[in-house]
Enzyme design. Structure first.
Site, short mmCIF file in Angstrom:
data_model
loop_
_atom_site.label_atom_id
_atom_site.label_comp_id
_atom_site.label_asym_id
_atom_site.label_seq_id
_atom_site.Cartn_x
_atom_site.Cartn_y
_atom_site.Cartn_z
N GLU A 277 35.40 37.04 40.18
CA GLU A 277 35.92 35.70 39.98
C GLU A 277 35.81 34.88 41.26
OE1 GLU A 277 39.92 36.22 38.55
OE2 GLU A 277 39.25 36.53 36.49
N HIS A 296 40.31 31.61 35.28
CA HIS A 296 41.58 32.36 35.42
C HIS A 296 42.75 31.40 35.65
CE1 HIS A 296 43.22 36.56 36.65
NE2 HIS A 296 44.12 35.86 36.00
#
Length: 354
Positions: A277, A296
């Site tokens: 990420e 996220h």
């Protein structure tokens, strides 16, 4: 009269919300220190050497590897008694290493459940109504045809929830209450009666995948769940089904998912978590119009961040005061922790209820 020992908490990079520091700093016997990923060793070493508690980020790719709560860090922090995550996830924490060192590991499960569940429903609606596909087409070219974007309702459909903890339970309640959906759940740690109490029917993973119009993943990343959803599982889903995850990257196979979506073996996907990420802009999944992506942020609401920070501060202070925590991840660590706590502060902590 003996003086009260100072209890030392440190955190990395940033807190979920300033309220954490506000709560901690009300206590004269507690200090709060900050480190960053790039902090020099001369600053890091004394903080680790004297720390009793570590408020650790939950997102692994935002935390430098040397600050993950693993054996190497625990060896550098001989007085550390408790590690507390900044969310429900705990993949920055090695539970076995903490247990072996007599260090309690805590999370803030439930603190952002409503925020994440709302994100799941938002993704389900956007996918089913094909909102983002139509939006992208409108921005790219003239002459859009409405009937090219025929979409579907959520009402009366079946949603399958993988992991029916705090988030999964909220998703189940919203799906049943708002849209009258049938709710299936796969959770090997809960019995049928408990899952029913949370608003779902207990099934195994394969029938869940085969029967669901929407599959929502909300389980933690563990050794058991890593790689749980791959090419075989996508093949078991219906071609009109949508895959949604707000759990953790690494649970689902991204490349296999991209292939299934490109070949229209699945209708679409809503993805809030990635490995790593954030994903690079040229990630194969980000090239597909039937993918709704977010970085996220499902639990990143003002309300959730404040709630998580409040829960974390209160729970840490309770542990440092010798009270049992509500969200203990490694109960097997308690006997060793209790002995270490008594050596540090001169009294035994109250044991959790059996």
């Amino acid at each position: 009269m003996p003086s009260t020992p100072v209890k030392r908490i440190f955190y990395l990079n940033r807190l979920a919300h300033p309220v954490f520091a506000e709560i901690v700093r009300e206590r004269a016997d507690v200090t709060l220190q900050a480190l960053e990923n790039a902090s020099p060793e001369a600053e890091v070493a004394p903080v680790l050497a004297s720390a009793h508690a570590y408020q650790i980020p939950s997102v692994r790719d935002e935390l430098a590897p040397q600050f993950h709560a693993r054996a190497a860090l625990l060896a550098r922090a001989p007085g550390l008694l408790v590690v507390s995550t900044s969310g429900a996830g705990y993949d920055t924490v090695d539970l076995d290493a903490c247990t072996g060192a007599g260090v309690l590991a805590l999370n803030q499960a439930g603190g952002n459940a409503h925020s994440v569940a709302e994100h799941v429903l938002g993704m389900m609606l956007c996918l089913a109504k094909r909102i983002m596909e139509a939006d992208r087409r409108l921005r790219r070219a003239p002459g859009i045809k409405r009937l090219d974007y025929m979409n579907t309702e959520l009402r009366g459909k079946t949603v399958g929830i993988v992991g029916i903890g705090h988030v999964g339970t909220c998703v189940a309640q919203l799906c049943r209450g708002l849209f009258g959906m049938r709710v299936l759940a796969f959770d090997p740690y809960l019995g049928a009666a408990e899952i029913a109490a949370r608003g779902a029917e207990k099934v195994e993973l394969e029938p869940l995948l085969r029967q669901s119009d929407f599959v929502s993943v909300s389980c933690p990343l563990t050794a058991e769940s890593r790689g749980m959803i791959g090419a075989r599982e996508y093949a078991q889903m219906q071609p009109h089904a949508y895959f949604v995850t707000t759990a953790r990257g690494g649970i689902h196979d991204e490349q296999a998912l991209a292939a299934a979506l490109r070949e229209r073996r699945l209708a679409g996907a809503g993805l809030d978590v990635w490995d790593p990420e954030p994903p690079p802009p040229d990630h194969p999944l980000l090239q597909l119009d039937n993918v709704l992506a977010s970085p996220h942020i499902a639990g990143t609401t003002r309300e959730a961040r404040r709630n998580i920070a409040t829960l974390a501060a209160q729970q840490l202070l309770e542990v440092l005061d010798g009270k049992p925590p509500e969200r203990l991840l490694n109960p097997r660590a308690w006997p060793a922790f209790a002995k270490r706590f008594e050596r540090a502060f001169g009294f035994a902590p109250s044991a959790p209820r059996a």
